[in-house]
Design a protein around this motif. Structure first.
Motif, PDB file in Angstrom:
ATOM      1  N   GLU A 299       1.086  -0.909  -0.063  1.00 57.88           N
ATOM      2  CA  GLU A 299       0.132  -0.213   0.239  1.00 57.88           C
ATOM      3  C   GLU A 299       1.157   1.455   0.124  1.00 57.88           C
ATOM      4  O   GLU A 299       0.731   2.210  -0.724  1.00 57.88           O
TER       5      GLU A 299
ATOM      6  N   THR B 122       1.548   4.513  -2.941  1.00 54.96           N
ATOM      7  CA  THR B 122       0.519   5.880  -2.284  1.00 54.96           C
ATOM      8  C   THR B 122       1.747   6.114  -2.835  1.00 54.96           C
ATOM      9  O   THR B 122       1.318   7.673  -3.637  1.00 54.96           O
TER      10      THR B 122
ATOM     11  N   ALA C 275      -5.078   9.913  -2.599  1.00 54.80           N
ATOM     12  CA  ALA C 275      -6.015   9.048  -1.435  1.00 54.80           C
ATOM     13  C   ALA C 275      -6.861   7.559  -1.893  1.00 54.80           C
ATOM     14  O   ALA C 275      -6.595   6.614  -2.101  1.00 54.80           O
ATOM     15  N   GLU C 276      -7.257   9.098  -2.684  1.00 56.43           N
ATOM     16  CA  GLU C 276      -8.688   7.660  -3.083  1.00 56.43           C
ATOM     17  C   GLU C 276      -8.116   6.922  -4.521  1.00 56.43           C
ATOM     18  O   GLU C 276      -8.595   5.673  -4.289  1.00 56.43           O
TER      19      GLU C 276
END
Lengths: 196, 196
Positions: B83, B87, B174-175
């Motif tokens: 993750e 990101t 973030a989305e």
């Protein structure tokens, strides 16, 4: 489907080969004629310009991709439809590696004559993945998120496929598909991977 | 780190902008000089050739990417490291969109002067993802499969990121990261997605 002459086919094949090697901007119509073994006039008789020639190659490639994804999606349901799409797309890449390389280089260009027709076809291809994702994502998932997920699955398959052809071309397609699908299977996040 | 002169910086920025727009083959040193607002001699004083100029841009971009992925991997453990990598890579793409477009077009070219240094750096970047995958994949997973998975995750992030910047640039990073990570979370294969 209209019959394509042997000359036209030779020109398309030569353009594809040179374009994958040197890029479209790095390829001239003279080189295409030479590689195809035809006169330059013959190239221009079949294609009015380099843009028209490569536009035809790229848009027909993306169109075949969209059809392949659609067929794969309809051949299964649930998560199996994602698996089918990844596998069929990898098989298509393997059968058309020069075209796949050319498309990977072109897919985000925004200055091409064929930009609009390619964007529309690209949308069509991604829509097939989005349609397969619809029953697999929570009810409230925004369309934009599904579009990004579809782009991600598409990108994973394209890059995984090119990685495969460049560095481990001997690996069978089923094994490559299994590796790509594994990342989408949730087993990465399973906590106890050894039991997977 | 050696200080880069303002002129050199202006040349690199101009080359990046033109390369992302027209491709490297479609960009000339004359155009780079004009866009940078410097004399052509000044361009050649700083870079001996177009290959050297773009080689420097591309290899420094891939090198930054590898460092970013390494930092992200070490900042977390287990699936959270995947993750973090997705990101951070998306944030890097957003901050360097012209470079990301250029790299997407170049990453599978095999006819460039900087081919070998880029291939080595690309390997380095993918190795970071492979290292994060190691504790998440079953013990017997062949290295080749992990390499394909890493290529897939890299491709998903790159394509998802470019899709984002071209079509929904207003969406917060973030989305976007959540959408890409969702596909790797296993929720797609959860059977009952509405409960996810």
């Amino acid at each position: 489907m209209p019959r394509i002459s042997a000359t036209k086919q030779a020109i398309l094949a030569a353009a594809l080969e040179l374009g994958a090697l040197h890029g479209i901007s790095g390829t001239t119509m003279d080189e295409v004629a030479e590689r195809a073994g035809v006169a330059k006039g013959s190239v221009y008789y079949n294609f009015s310009s380099k843009d028209q020639l490569f536009g035809e190659l790229i848009t027909s490639g993306v169109s075949t991709l969209a059809e392949t994804l659609r067929g794969a999606r309809l051949s299964a349901s649930g998560f199996a439809s994602i698996e089918a799409m990844v596998t069929q797309m990898l098989a298509l890449i393997a059968d058309n590696r020069a075209l796949a390389k050319l498309m990977a280089a072109e897919i985000f260009r925004t200055d091409r004559a064929w930009q609009e027709s390619m964007a529309a076809l690209r949308r069509e291809a991604l829509s097939e993945i989005e349609a397969a994702l619809e029953p697999l994502t929570p009810a409230g998932t925004p369309e934009g998120s599904r579009r990004l997920m579809a782009g991600g699955i598409f990108g994973a398959t394209l890059m995984g496929g090119l990685e495969w052809l460049l560095f481990s071309p001997g690996t069978p397609v089923a094994e490559v598909a299994a590796a790509i699908v594994f990342t989408f299977s949730g087993k990465l996040d399973a906590g106890s991977p050894a039991s997977a």
